[in-house]
Design a protein around this motif. Structure first.
Motif, PDB file in Angstrom:
ATOM      1  N   GLY A  54       0.711  -1.319  -0.113  1.00 50.76           N
ATOM      2  CA  GLY A  54      -0.121   0.048  -0.109  1.00 50.76           C
ATOM      3  C   GLY A  54       0.805   1.298  -0.047  1.00 50.76           C
ATOM      4  O   GLY A  54       0.381   2.361  -0.202  1.00 50.76           O
ATOM      5  N   GLY A  55       2.193   1.183   0.278  1.00 50.97           N
ATOM      6  CA  GLY A  55       2.982   2.217   0.067  1.00 50.97           C
ATOM      7  C   GLY A  55       3.108   3.173   1.503  1.00 50.97           C
ATOM      8  O   GLY A  55       3.808   4.040   1.511  1.00 50.97           O
ATOM      9  N   VAL A  56       2.262   2.742   2.718  1.00 49.62           N
ATOM     10  CA  VAL A  56       2.345   3.304   3.906  1.00 49.62           C
ATOM     11  C   VAL A  56       3.214   3.040   4.921  1.00 49.62           C
ATOM     12  O   VAL A  56       4.192   3.597   5.451  1.00 49.62           O
ATOM     13  CB  VAL A  56       0.990   3.364   4.393  1.00 49.62           C
ATOM     14  N   SER A  57       3.393   1.648   4.838  1.00 51.93           N
ATOM     15  CA  SER A  57       4.466   1.064   6.025  1.00 51.93           C
ATOM     16  C   SER A  57       5.674   0.687   5.463  1.00 51.93           C
ATOM     17  O   SER A  57       5.775   0.044   4.622  1.00 51.93           O
ATOM     18  CB  SER A  57       3.542  -0.393   6.497  1.00 51.93           C
ATOM     19  N   THR A  58       6.598   1.461   6.019  1.00 43.18           N
ATOM     20  CA  THR A  58       8.209   0.833   5.806  1.00 43.18           C
ATOM     21  C   THR A  58       8.847   0.510   6.861  1.00 43.18           C
ATOM     22  O   THR A  58       8.668   0.472   8.174  1.00 43.18           O
ATOM     23  CB  THR A  58       8.719   2.116   5.212  1.00 43.18           C
ATOM     24  N   THR A  59       9.861  -0.313   6.811  1.00 43.65           N
ATOM     25  CA  THR A  59      10.778  -0.829   7.560  1.00 43.65           C
ATOM     26  C   THR A  59      12.270  -0.520   7.162  1.00 43.65           C
ATOM     27  O   THR A  59      12.507  -0.648   5.891  1.00 43.65           O
ATOM     28  CB  THR A  59      10.609  -2.375   7.683  1.00 43.65           C
ATOM     29  N   TYR A  60      13.174  -0.223   8.033  1.00 49.93           N
ATOM     30  CA  TYR A  60      14.696  -0.006   7.782  1.00 49.93           C
ATOM     31  C   TYR A  60      15.355  -0.883   8.649  1.00 49.93           C
ATOM     32  O   TYR A  60      15.291  -0.823   9.634  1.00 49.93           O
ATOM     33  CB  TYR A  60      14.922   1.481   7.944  1.00 49.93           C
ATOM     34  N   ALA A  61      16.579  -0.944   8.058  1.00 49.11           N
ATOM     35  CA  ALA A  61      17.787  -1.429   8.887  1.00 49.11           C
ATOM     36  C   ALA A  61      18.279  -0.407   9.863  1.00 49.11           C
ATOM     37  O   ALA A  61      18.252   0.888   9.310  1.00 49.11           O
ATOM     38  CB  ALA A  61      18.855  -1.969   8.099  1.00 49.11           C
TER      39      ALA A  61
END
Length: 118
Positions: A54-61
């Motif tokens: 959906g382009g809303v939830s992101t995750t990063y190292a």
């Protein structure tokens, strides 16, 4: 299944920026979670960032939080990785991946090289 083609890699000085793109084929791009991994010479491939369908939830190292931003344009079947404040530790081949939200099947791109000089 989707085919993924990365672009935007190159050579940049420390402190500079690169913007990677990953173009996907297929008509069901919006049914894929997308993201990026990287692999430095002599090291294992590591997770960098991901973005839900959906382009809303992101995750990063942790190593890239605050410096990298992942985004997507479902109308263009493209996912992006904006990389700022780059350092030599960011030198790696960057790989785009796609995970189908229904089947959990994965597809990978061929990679694009990002090199940061001191």
């Amino acid at each position: 299944q989707v085919q993924l083609v990365e672009s935007g890699g190159g050579l940049v000085q420390a402190g500079g920026s690169l913007r990677l793109s990953c173009a996907a084929s297929g008509r069901t791009f919006s049914r894929y979670d997308m993201g990026w991994y990287r692999q430095a010479p002599g090291k294992e491939r590591e997770f960098v960032a991901s973005i839900r369908w959906g382009g809303v939830s992101t995750t990063y190292a942790d190593s890239v939080k605050g410096r990298f931003t992942v985004s997507r344009d479902n109308a263009k079947n493209t996912v992006y990785l904006q990389m700022n404040t780059l350092g030599p530790r960011d030198t790696a081949a960057y790989y785009c991946f796609a995970e189908n939200v229904d089947t959990r099947g994965e597809d990978w791109g061929q990679g694009t090289q990002g090199t940061v000089s001191t």
